[in-house]
Structure formats: C-alpha cells, structure tokens
Scaffold this motif. Sequence first.
Motif, PDB file in Angstrom:
ATOM      1  N   SER A 108     -66.157  93.874  99.588  1.00  0.00           N
ATOM      2  CA  SER A 108     -66.434  92.571  98.981  1.00  0.00           C
ATOM      3  C   SER A 108     -65.110  91.825  98.908  1.00  0.00           C
ATOM      4  N   ASP A 109     -65.200  90.492  98.946  1.00  0.00           N
ATOM      5  CA  ASP A 109     -63.995  89.672  99.062  1.00  0.00           C
ATOM      6  C   ASP A 109     -64.136  88.490  98.112  1.00  0.00           C
ATOM      7  N   THR A 110     -63.304  88.472  97.083  1.00  0.00           N
ATOM      8  CA  THR A 110     -63.300  87.411  96.077  1.00  0.00           C
ATOM      9  C   THR A 110     -62.098  86.504  96.287  1.00  0.00           C
ATOM     10  N   GLY A 111     -61.006  87.126  96.817  1.00  0.00           N
ATOM     11  CA  GLY A 111     -59.782  86.368  97.075  1.00  0.00           C
ATOM     12  C   GLY A 111     -58.984  86.995  98.214  1.00  0.00           C
ATOM     13  N   GLY A 119     -61.599  92.728 109.433  1.00  0.00           N
ATOM     14  CA  GLY A 119     -62.295  92.471 108.167  1.00  0.00           C
ATOM     15  C   GLY A 119     -62.809  91.045 108.158  1.00  0.00           C
ATOM     16  N   LEU A 120     -64.083  90.869 107.827  1.00  0.00           N
ATOM     17  CA  LEU A 120     -64.693  89.536 107.866  1.00  0.00           C
ATOM     18  C   LEU A 120     -65.287  89.161 106.511  1.00  0.00           C
ATOM     19  N   LYS A 121     -64.800  88.038 105.964  1.00  0.00           N
ATOM     20  CA  LYS A 121     -65.441  87.441 104.790  1.00  0.00           C
ATOM     21  C   LYS A 121     -66.345  86.328 105.276  1.00  0.00           C
ATOM     22  N   PRO A 122     -67.650  86.485 105.105  1.00  0.00           N
ATOM     23  CA  PRO A 122     -68.570  85.442 105.577  1.00  0.00           C
ATOM     24  C   PRO A 122     -68.488  84.195 104.688  1.00  0.00           C
ATOM     25  N   THR A 123     -69.105  83.117 105.172  1.00  0.00           N
ATOM     26  CA  THR A 123     -69.281  81.896 104.379  1.00  0.00           C
ATOM     27  C   THR A 123     -69.956  82.245 103.050  1.00  0.00           C
ATOM     28  N   TYR A 124     -69.556  81.579 101.965  1.00  0.00           N
ATOM     29  CA  TYR A 124     -70.237  81.796 100.689  1.00  0.00           C
ATOM     30  C   TYR A 124     -71.723  81.472 100.862  1.00  0.00           C
ATOM     31  N   HIS A 141     -67.545  90.049  90.213  1.00  0.00           N
ATOM     32  CA  HIS A 141     -66.180  89.804  89.751  1.00  0.00           C
ATOM     33  C   HIS A 141     -66.104  88.319  89.375  1.00  0.00           C
ATOM     34  N   ALA A 142     -66.178  87.426  90.368  1.00  0.00           N
ATOM     35  CA  ALA A 142     -66.159  85.983  90.108  1.00  0.00           C
ATOM     36  C   ALA A 142     -67.250  85.378  90.988  1.00  0.00           C
ATOM     37  N   SER A 143     -68.346  84.965  90.368  1.00  0.00           N
ATOM     38  CA  SER A 143     -69.581  84.722  91.126  1.00  0.00           C
ATOM     39  C   SER A 143     -69.512  83.546  92.091  1.00  0.00           C
ATOM     40  N   ALA A 193     -60.902  82.499  88.925  1.00  0.00           N
ATOM     41  CA  ALA A 193     -61.409  83.876  89.041  1.00  0.00           C
ATOM     42  C   ALA A 193     -61.394  84.582  87.681  1.00  0.00           C
ATOM     43  N   THR A 194     -60.330  84.382  86.906  1.00  0.00           N
ATOM     44  CA  THR A 194     -60.291  85.080  85.607  1.00  0.00           C
ATOM     45  C   THR A 194     -61.313  84.483  84.646  1.00  0.00           C
ATOM     46  N   ALA A 195     -61.531  83.162  84.708  1.00  0.00           N
ATOM     47  CA  ALA A 195     -62.543  82.542  83.841  1.00  0.00           C
ATOM     48  C   ALA A 195     -63.915  83.156  84.136  1.00  0.00           C
ATOM     49  N   GLU A 196     -64.253  83.228  85.415  1.00  0.00           N
ATOM     50  CA  GLU A 196     -65.570  83.772  85.771  1.00  0.00           C
ATOM     51  C   GLU A 196     -65.651  85.265  85.448  1.00  0.00           C
ATOM     52  N   ALA A 197     -64.553  85.969  85.665  1.00  0.00           N
ATOM     53  CA  ALA A 197     -64.558  87.411  85.383  1.00  0.00           C
ATOM     54  C   ALA A 197     -64.742  87.665  83.888  1.00  0.00           C
TER      55      ALA A 197
END
Length: 499
Positions: free
Chosen positions: A171-174, A188-193, A204-206, A311-315
């Motif tokens: 999973s990729d958040t950042g 490694g591939l991070k797809p489009t949101y 983690h951060a939705s 990210a920290t706010a959402e986490a």
Amino acid sequence: MTIATTIREIRDAVRARHRSAADVCREALDRIAALNPQLNAFNTVIADRAIARAEALDRDRDRWRDAPLLGVPVALKDNLCTRGVRTTASSRMLDTFVPPYSATVVEKLDAAGAVIVGKTNLDEFAMGSSTENSAFGPTRNPWALDRIPGGTSGGSAAAVAADLTPLALGSDTGGSIRQPGALCGVVGLKPTYGRVSRYGLIAHASSLDQIGPLARTAHDAALALSIIAGPDPADATSAPEPVPDYTAALTGDVRNARIGIPRRLLEQGVDPEVSRAIDAALDVLRSRGATLVDVELPHAKYAIPVYYLVATAEASSNLARYDGVRYGYRAPTPKDQGLTTKDQGLRTMYGKTRAQGFGPEVKRRIMLGTYVLSAGYYDAYYLKAQQVRTLILRDYDEAFSDVDAVDAIAMPTSPTPAFPIGERVSDPLQMYLADVFTVSANLVGLPAISVPCGFTAGRLPIGLQLTGRRFDEATLLRLADAYERDTEWSKQLPPIASR
Ligand code: GLN
C-alpha cells in the motif's frame, strides 16, 4: 536448474502442466524458510493453507485453466485483511487480530488462481520509510543485510527482490510501494487514487492510500494491476472507470511519448550516483524515441510539509478506533488489586491500551494530527495544507494539459539509495525527507511507478519514478516495459537469492 521467477513464466508453466501449483508453492515456502530468518520479510507464513490451496488448484485444473494467476505464489502486506489469517499492521495493537473478512484485492487474487503464502512486514500502520517502525523488528534489504529495504512495504519489496514470491501487494500513502521498490530493485506501482478498492486495507490516511503491486517486471505489474483494479461497491471512492488489459499496452513503442523533467526540483539533495543513473535511464528512453522536456512544478517543494499535515490529520482520526473495546490489544486490568475495568475508569483503560499498544512513531503522528486539527490551529495548519495541496495539483494539471503537455514526469523515486539500519530512527525529520519525491503523487491522486534503473558502486539498487495522468497507468507501464527491453536490471538477483 533455472527456475521460473516471473508471474507469467510460473502461470504458463502451471497452465501447460510442466509444473504443479503445489510444487511451485512448496518451492516458494522452502525459499521463505531458508531466507526469511535473515530478511524478516514475513510476519506470518501460512504454509499449510497455501499448500492446501495449491493442491486444490491442481485437482481442479480444468476449471482454473484460464485463471490469469494460476498457481502464482503471492505475498500480502500485513495491513491487507485476510479472513482467518492474522493481520497485524506490524502493531502490537493488532498482534492477535484475525479479520472476519478479506480485502477486495485478496478476493480478486483468489478468484484469479493465486496462492497466498503469507503476510509481509511493514512500518507500524504504514508509518515510516524504512520498515524499522515494526513491532516485529526491521526487515533487511536483500542487497545489503545491514541496510533498510525502504518502507513501508519493505517486507513485500524484500520478498520479491529475494525471489521468495514473484508478486507482492503493498500500500502507498506517500511512497510506500515505490520507495521500497526502488531501494530493493523491483518494480512498484501506485495506481491512480480510486483505481483499486481500498476495502479491507487498514487505513492510514484515507484520501492518500492506494493498494498496488510489487513485481520483477513491468509486464508482471501490468498483469497484477489488471486483476486488482476496478470499481467496488464496498469502497465508495473506487472509480467506475473501465479497466483496460494493461499488458496489451506494452508495445515497446514510446516514440510519441513526451517525458517532463522538473530540473529545478531535482537541483538539491539528490545523491550524485542516483542522478547519474536517472540521466542514463532517460537517455535510454530518448534513444527509443521519447522526447524529453523540462517542466516546472513550482509548488512541489512544499509537498513534504503538506503531506505530513494532511496524512497525520487523517491518521489521528483513523486510529481513534483502536481503543481496546471492540478488537485488538487491551491493557490488562489490575484485577489483582481488586479493581475492575469500571473502577479503573474507561478513560484509564483507553489511555493505557493506547500507550502500550502503539509504538513511538504512531504516537508522534497521532499527536501531530490531533494538534493540526484542533480548534485554533485548524486554519493555520490543516486548512492551509489543503490549500497548498490544490496548488500542487494545479502544477501537475498544467504539465499534463498545456499546449506542450507531457505524458509522464520523471524523477528519482528516492533521493538516496538504501541507508544503514538505525541511521535515521532517532531523527524523524531526516526520515520524512526520504519521501520528497514520492508524496506529491498521493497528494494529487496520480499514478506513479518506480522501475529499477541501475546500481550504486556499492551494488545498491536505484529506481526511476514516472508519474502519469489520472487513470493512465498504461502509459507508465509502457514506458517502464520499453526501458526494461533495453536494460538488464530487472533480471538481476541479490547474492543471497541466487540459486
Ligand atoms: N513515508 C511516508 C509516511 O511515513 C509514506 C508511508 C506510506 O506510503 N504508507 O507516511
């Protein structure tokens, strides 16, 4: 004996009955047993279950004949829920949690004939850049055992790099798929949101989280993405876009592709060996006919502060659920002192549970996130960060839609190669700076891939990152695959993994 190591080779061998799924599975389990004590890539190995599944595929081969991942061993990051299999997010908080359901991506892998062999190590709740923030100890980089594999999907990247499984999900958040991919020398591939359902991913951060593949080649990543992508009624943020056959996009032809390079952003802080490898990789693409142009991303330099506020706010909000009441760890109540949970007070139980269940980085993020969301600070931090996020998005939109628009933007995935274990654990800011080139793609929701593009003089892998248009993973995969056709990096195995 040479042994098939790509998804395609394994699947084709099982399909053609040259090998049984059970054989392939036993071999993967043997390699895990041999190498995992050194790597610590897996939190949980489900050997019996995997063999039983592989034997069932073999028994029923006619029904499974066309399954695109027939008999392919797969590792899952341990923040992807698996029904009946412990799912910990590498946290003490969840170290006995057995989910009653599987993530949508897991159901899709099952339906494609894959054999899940285990759950891989990560930074606790996917917070970190090195896999050192795990309650179960760090994962080691297969190319240099005294170094980090990157993070947070460090276990998944190490498993693929050491040829334990040809495919792992992360999973990729950042940057957590791309950066460990780069530092371990795999794709490694991070797809489009919205491209892949997040149902069953421990959040983690939705607004930033995406699930994606780590594999040896762009072709294998394309195959995996074709299987896990698509809308899902269980995730309202998953997109209704049709899913192409990504492998069909791998034509080797990049003559019409325009690749943007944000030179100004890359002026500072990139290791010279990394810069040289990136320049050489871009030369390869140019020699295949791609056009290289300069692009400006004037606000990208603010991506790190923006990311660590959002990210920290959402986490802090997502992690509020871990309170010891419904599931996961609960601090023991001092019954021996004649006190019940009620006497002790619910708040005390919450406090002790969270103090004991979470590690230091997770606590730091909850505190920072709670602070930036609190009355009086919200406007100055959280709101401001969201505004700058919009400016960063506009930069990318312009680059991808101007009259002289580009099809992809190239950067290093990581400014440095893998650093030694322990070097940055006591310096969170240094750790956060490792994410300088990866967090923007999450903030703006765009797809991005990391493809191996060489080694340092000390044999540490380097990754080229390409960021693309929304829902245009196909172009990224085509560029990565074209690059692989002219280079040999994806065929190299670290010494500990050579057969
Ligand atoms: N390194 C970043 C962080 O610590 C990204 C982590 C991730 O992508 N899960 O938040």
